[in-house]
Design an enzyme around this catalytic site. Structure first.
Site, PDB file in Angstrom:
ATOM      1  N   PRO A   1       0.823  -1.203   0.000  1.00  0.00           N
ATOM      2  CA  PRO A   1       0.000   0.000   0.000  1.00  0.00           C
ATOM      3  C   PRO A   1       0.864   1.262   0.000  1.00  0.00           C
ATOM      4  O   PRO A   1       1.902   1.308   0.655  1.00  0.00           O
ATOM      5  CB  PRO A   1      -0.774  -0.108   1.319  1.00  0.00           C
ATOM      6  CG  PRO A   1       0.167  -0.849   2.220  1.00  0.00           C
ATOM      7  CD  PRO A   1       0.868  -1.855   1.328  1.00  0.00           C
ATOM      8  N   GLY A   2       0.445   2.257  -0.743  1.00  0.00           N
ATOM      9  CA  GLY A   2       1.109   3.554  -0.727  1.00  0.00           C
ATOM     10  C   GLY A   2       0.090   4.616  -0.345  1.00  0.00           C
ATOM     11  O   GLY A   2      -0.020   5.023   0.814  1.00  0.00           O
ATOM     12  N   ARG A   3      -0.689   5.002  -1.337  1.00  0.00           N
ATOM     13  CA  ARG A   3      -1.642   6.097  -1.169  1.00  0.00           C
ATOM     14  C   ARG A   3      -2.555   5.955   0.051  1.00  0.00           C
ATOM     15  O   ARG A   3      -2.793   6.911   0.775  1.00  0.00           O
ATOM     16  CB  ARG A   3      -2.523   6.149  -2.439  1.00  0.00           C
ATOM     17  CG  ARG A   3      -3.454   7.332  -2.520  1.00  0.00           C
ATOM     18  CD  ARG A   3      -4.405   7.167  -3.712  1.00  0.00           C
ATOM     19  NE  ARG A   3      -3.737   6.799  -4.942  1.00  0.00           N
ATOM     20  CZ  ARG A   3      -3.242   7.664  -5.822  1.00  0.00           C
ATOM     21  NH1 ARG A   3      -3.371   8.949  -5.613  1.00  0.00           N
ATOM     22  NH2 ARG A   3      -2.634   7.232  -6.925  1.00  0.00           N
TER      23      ARG A   3
ATOM     24  N   ARG B   1      -0.367  16.420  -9.280  1.00  0.00           N
ATOM     25  CA  ARG B   1      -1.488  15.537  -9.593  1.00  0.00           C
ATOM     26  C   ARG B   1      -2.628  16.223 -10.342  1.00  0.00           C
ATOM     27  O   ARG B   1      -3.148  15.652 -11.303  1.00  0.00           O
ATOM     28  CB  ARG B   1      -2.019  14.846  -8.327  1.00  0.00           C
ATOM     29  CG  ARG B   1      -0.972  13.973  -7.625  1.00  0.00           C
ATOM     30  CD  ARG B   1      -1.546  13.154  -6.474  1.00  0.00           C
ATOM     31  NE  ARG B   1      -2.490  12.170  -6.944  1.00  0.00           N
ATOM     32  CZ  ARG B   1      -3.797  12.283  -6.924  1.00  0.00           C
ATOM     33  NH1 ARG B   1      -4.368  13.333  -6.382  1.00  0.00           N
ATOM     34  NH2 ARG B   1      -4.563  11.353  -7.426  1.00  0.00           N
TER      35      ARG B   1
ATOM     36  N   TYR C   1      -3.080  14.410 -13.827  1.00  0.00           N
ATOM     37  CA  TYR C   1      -4.197  13.464 -13.934  1.00  0.00           C
ATOM     38  C   TYR C   1      -5.566  14.141 -13.876  1.00  0.00           C
ATOM     39  O   TYR C   1      -6.594  13.465 -13.856  1.00  0.00           O
ATOM     40  CB  TYR C   1      -4.192  12.456 -12.776  1.00  0.00           C
ATOM     41  CG  TYR C   1      -2.878  11.809 -12.433  1.00  0.00           C
ATOM     42  CD1 TYR C   1      -2.163  11.088 -13.388  1.00  0.00           C
ATOM     43  CD2 TYR C   1      -2.376  11.867 -11.143  1.00  0.00           C
ATOM     44  CE1 TYR C   1      -0.971  10.461 -13.047  1.00  0.00           C
ATOM     45  CE2 TYR C   1      -1.184  11.239 -10.799  1.00  0.00           C
ATOM     46  CZ  TYR C   1      -0.491  10.543 -11.755  1.00  0.00           C
ATOM     47  OH  TYR C   1       0.680   9.921 -11.416  1.00  0.00           O
TER      48      TYR C   1
ATOM     49  N   CYS D   1       4.768  29.167 -15.207  1.00  0.00           N
ATOM     50  CA  CYS D   1       4.415  29.684 -16.524  1.00  0.00           C
ATOM     51  C   CYS D   1       3.908  28.567 -17.432  1.00  0.00           C
ATOM     52  O   CYS D   1       4.564  28.171 -18.400  1.00  0.00           O
ATOM     53  CB  CYS D   1       5.615  30.389 -17.129  1.00  0.00           C
ATOM     54  SG  CYS D   1       6.114  31.756 -16.080  1.00  0.00           S
ATOM     55  N   GLU D   2       2.754  28.049 -17.090  1.00  0.00           N
ATOM     56  CA  GLU D   2       2.078  27.002 -17.858  1.00  0.00           C
ATOM     57  C   GLU D   2       0.598  27.163 -17.579  1.00  0.00           C
ATOM     58  O   GLU D   2       0.205  27.344 -16.420  1.00  0.00           O
ATOM     59  CB  GLU D   2       2.450  25.589 -17.353  1.00  0.00           C
ATOM     60  CG  GLU D   2       3.892  25.203 -17.422  1.00  0.00           C
ATOM     61  CD  GLU D   2       4.277  24.494 -18.711  1.00  0.00           C
ATOM     62  OE1 GLU D   2       3.369  24.096 -19.484  1.00  0.00           O
ATOM     63  OE2 GLU D   2       5.485  24.356 -18.939  1.00  0.00           O
TER      64      GLU D   2
ATOM     65  N   TYR E   1       2.043  10.987  -3.390  1.00  0.00           N
ATOM     66  CA  TYR E   1       2.380  11.487  -4.725  1.00  0.00           C
ATOM     67  C   TYR E   1       2.317  13.008  -4.760  1.00  0.00           C
ATOM     68  O   TYR E   1       1.954  13.606  -5.772  1.00  0.00           O
ATOM     69  CB  TYR E   1       1.482  10.834  -5.791  1.00  0.00           C
ATOM     70  CG  TYR E   1       1.512   9.322  -5.694  1.00  0.00           C
ATOM     71  CD1 TYR E   1       2.643   8.621  -6.099  1.00  0.00           C
ATOM     72  CD2 TYR E   1       0.462   8.605  -5.118  1.00  0.00           C
ATOM     73  CE1 TYR E   1       2.712   7.235  -5.962  1.00  0.00           C
ATOM     74  CE2 TYR E   1       0.522   7.227  -4.974  1.00  0.00           C
ATOM     75  CZ  TYR E   1       1.651   6.548  -5.401  1.00  0.00           C
ATOM     76  OH  TYR E   1       1.723   5.189  -5.264  1.00  0.00           O
TER      77      TYR E   1
HETATM   78  C1  LIG Z   1       2.838   2.519  -7.121  1.00  0.00           C
HETATM   79  C2  LIG Z   1       2.917   1.096  -6.697  1.00  0.00           C
HETATM   80  C3  LIG Z   1       2.339   0.689  -5.485  1.00  0.00           C
HETATM   81  C4  LIG Z   1       1.547   1.604  -4.600  1.00  0.00           C
HETATM   82  O1  LIG Z   1       0.358   1.988  -5.188  1.00  0.00           O
HETATM   83  P1  LIG Z   1      -0.743   2.777  -4.326  1.00  0.00           P
HETATM   84  O2  LIG Z   1      -1.845   2.990  -5.284  1.00  0.00           O
HETATM   85  O3  LIG Z   1      -0.119   4.044  -3.879  1.00  0.00           O
HETATM   86  O4  LIG Z   1      -1.135   1.900  -3.193  1.00  0.00           O
HETATM   87  C5  LIG Z   1       2.504  -0.632  -5.113  1.00  0.00           C
HETATM   88  N1  LIG Z   1       3.190  -1.509  -5.893  1.00  0.00           N
HETATM   89  C6  LIG Z   1       3.749  -1.145  -7.067  1.00  0.00           C
HETATM   90  C7  LIG Z   1       4.477  -2.146  -7.864  1.00  0.00           C
HETATM   91  C8  LIG Z   1       3.620   0.155  -7.510  1.00  0.00           C
HETATM   92  O5  LIG Z   1       4.164   0.508  -8.679  1.00  0.00           O
END
Ligand SMILES: *Cc1c(COP(=O)(O)O)cnc(C)c1O
Length: 423
Positions: A274-276, A312, A316, A342-343, A371
């Site tokens: 997990p990241g986000r 972001r 996106y 400047c964009e 991110y």
């Molecule tokens: C970016 C990434 C994550 C994390 O993704 P989240 O959406 O932030 O949870 C986990 N594994 C891999 C291989 C990734 O590229």
């Protein structure tokens, strides 16, 4: 749940008024809450309590050393995608035995670095990478633990730029072809197959693509086991979404229950990346209004943070909540919140109903912990902003604001340009 809340009309992070931090460090800055980060990690980790598992936080979401240490202190491993991320994680004290290395473009020196450190496994994304890692491990007299990252061709129903598990994406090895890649791996002398890996995309707001993927992975694992290829780890990646606006992503508990139910009896240690979901709502970007202006057709709120600080929205088209740091009775106006870059793509909020801000006011850009800083740049020669971590009633600068000196660090004017008028 997060710890950004109003007390008597003033935005606080835990027990610290955001305006007090702004007065001390200037704007813009990223601000994170320790309590929120810790809570998010615990909830996520406990959601998998019924299965042997390892949470490997995805460093790329927010790679500050203090954030990494916080998760490592909770028992986390890391998912890295570069040698630089491995270096950071090691500096933060990670156990190399809890490191998984993903990414389609690992360079030889990065592979060597990871092998030296004895990481848990490489998530391999192509047949050529398989051969490269085997060769480097052989030269070093080591065995490389590997999983193949398979591409299950499942639509994660998210933004195309952060969808990774469709067959047209560059990621992973087509699941149909992965069996033969596993056979190749088995015959390579310096590889030890330990797992199967997958990551289908980011900001997923539904459970079903995960579950559909698990079905395909289970089938693959049983076919591998039939061939005598032992699979100890199933790495299902990250991707669980968060609420930025009106999304209703599954709660980590629901996600955990759904996955564990699907994997009952699998006899694998589950790896999660997990990241986000751990950091997104634990951070905000605080910026100050420089000017407001009535354009020909539009109302603009010009702030001191731009797309180089938080990309972001321009990258996106993402939505981030916009809130005043000090509440007061005010109208809402249709406006765009834009930065100094400047964009024309430099916006943090575009054509939205926003609180009517005036020059000098502080603005909180919500859900900016993932991110955010990690994707920031120096574009327009803007020093990158500081990162601040609140713990209860204290705040800590966990990354200093860059200076003009750091901006030009490492740049050189070659001698032939140093004499004037000798073009
Ligand atoms: C970016 C990434 C994550 C994390 O993704 P989240 O959406 O932030 O949870 C986990 N594994 C891999 C291989 C990734 O590229």
């Amino acid at each position: 749940m997060h710890h950004f809340h109003y007390v008597n009309g003033e935005l606080y992070c835990e027990q610290v008024p955001v305006a007090a931090i702004a007065a001390a460090v200037g704007t813009p800055f990223y601000l994170y809450s320790t309590a929120t980060l810790t809570h998010h990690f615990r909830v996520f980790d406990q959601a998998f309590a019924d299965m042997p598992h390892l949470v490997c936080y995805a460093v790329k979401a927010n790679s500050n050393l203090a954030i990494l240490r916080l998760f490592i202190n909770q028992g986390s491993g890391v998912d890295i995608v570069s040698g630089g991320e491995l270096y950071r994680a090691l500096q933060a004290g990670v156990d190399p035995g809890k490191v998984v290395y993903s990414g389609v473009g690992k360079r030889p020196e990065e592979i060597r670095f990871a092998l030296e450190q004895g990481i848990l496994m490489f998530n391999i994304e192509s047949s050529q990478e398989l051969v490269a890692i085997d060769q480097i491990a052989g030269e070093m007299g080591k065995q490389a633990g590997i999983a193949l990252r398979v591409n299950p061709d499942v639509d994660p129903q998210t933004h195309p730029y952060i969808s990774t598990g469709l067959k047209q994406n560059k990621f992973g090895i087509n699941i149909e072809k992965s069996l033969s890649a596993y056979r190749t791996a088995r015959d390579l002398p310096n590889l030890e197959i330990v797992g199967v890996a997958c990551h289908i995309g980011s900001q997923l707001t539904q459970l079903s693509p995960f579950i559909e993927t698990l079905g395909r992975l289970k089938e693959l694992i049983s076919r591998l086991r039939q061939e005598g290829i032992a699979i100890r780890y199933l790495d299902i990646g990250g991707g669980l979404g968060i609420q930025y606006h009106q999304e209703k992503p599954p709660h980590p508990l629901e996600y955990g229950q759904g996955i564990q139910k699907e994997l009952a009896g699998l006899a694998c240690t589950l790896i999660l990346e997990p990241g986000r979901v751990l950091v997104g709502n634990a951070g905000i970007l605080v910026t100050r209004v420089l000017y407001t202006k009535e354009g020909e057709e539009k109302f603009f709120i010009i702030v001191d943070a731009g797309m180089n600080d938080l990309s972001r929205p321009s990258l996106y088209g993402s939505f981030h909540g916009v809130q005043p740091v000090v509440e007061k009775p005010r109208r809402e106006v249709k406006a765009s919140l834009v930065g100094p870059i400047c964009e024309s793509g430099d916006f943090l909020a575009k054509d939205r109903l926003l609180p009517e801000f005036s020059a000098g006011e502080l603005v909180a850009i919500m859900s900016a912990g993932a991110y955010g800083f990690s994707m920031s740049s120096n574009y327009n020669s803007r020093p990158r902003v500081p990162e601040i971590l609140v713990h209860k009633d204290e705040f800590y600068v966990i990354r200093e604001r860059e200076t003009y000196e750091t901006l030009i660090q490492g740049e050189h004017i070659p001698p032939f340009l140093q004499q004037e008028g000798k073009g």
